[in-house]
Design an enzyme around this catalytic site. Structure first.
Site, mmCIF file in Angstrom:
data_model
loop_
_atom_site.group_PDB
_atom_site.id
_atom_site.type_symbol
_atom_site.label_atom_id
_atom_site.label_comp_id
_atom_site.label_asym_id
_atom_site.label_seq_id
_atom_site.Cartn_x
_atom_site.Cartn_y
_atom_site.Cartn_z
ATOM 1 N N CYS A 123 0.835 -1.205 0.000
ATOM 2 C CA CYS A 123 0.000 0.000 0.000
ATOM 3 C C CYS A 123 0.871 1.257 0.000
ATOM 4 O O CYS A 123 1.592 1.526 0.963
ATOM 5 C CB CYS A 123 -0.901 -0.050 1.234
ATOM 6 S SG CYS A 123 -1.720 1.479 1.661
ATOM 7 N N CYS A 181 0.246 3.746 2.801
ATOM 8 C CA CYS A 181 0.729 3.144 4.056
ATOM 9 C C CYS A 181 2.228 3.380 4.210
ATOM 10 O O CYS A 181 2.700 3.712 5.301
ATOM 11 C CB CYS A 181 0.463 1.639 4.085
ATOM 12 S SG CYS A 181 -1.277 1.174 4.039
#
Length: 101
Positions: free
Chosen positions: A31, A34
């Protein structure tokens, strides 16, 4: 102190039974947003001794992700006295993360 690696095996003791508020980062290595939040979370973990900071990899800890109804990552959550007191979905600045506490 670096952010703690939280799993279903240590969640109860480390998070729910903690005397300190816990900032949790639900994330995954694939991600992009992230990966932008991880250094900020690690900085906060190193700077704040009044809280604990933990990271939960949603790919490895699907039961915890399901328990907290994580639908999008990154999701940041603050747990105090065993209860969720704040939650934010999506990448946040360091100041925005700190304001959750």
């Amino acid at each position: 102190m670096p952010a703690l690696h939280i799993t279903k095996d240590n969640f109860q003791e480390t998070v729910l039974n903690s005397s300190k508020p816990t900032l949790l980062d639900f994330w995954a290595p694939w991600c992009g947003p992230c990966r932008a939040v991880v250094p900020l979370v690690e900085e906060i973990a190193g700077e704040r001794s009044d809280i604990q900071v933990g990271k939960i990899n949603v790919d490895e800890e699907q039961d915890l992700a399901r328990q907290f109804r994580i639908m999008s990552i990154p999701t940041l959550m603050v747990i105090k006295d065993g209860k969720v007191v704040n939650k934010a979905i999506g990448a946040r600045s360091k100041q925005q993360i700190l304001s959750m506490l």
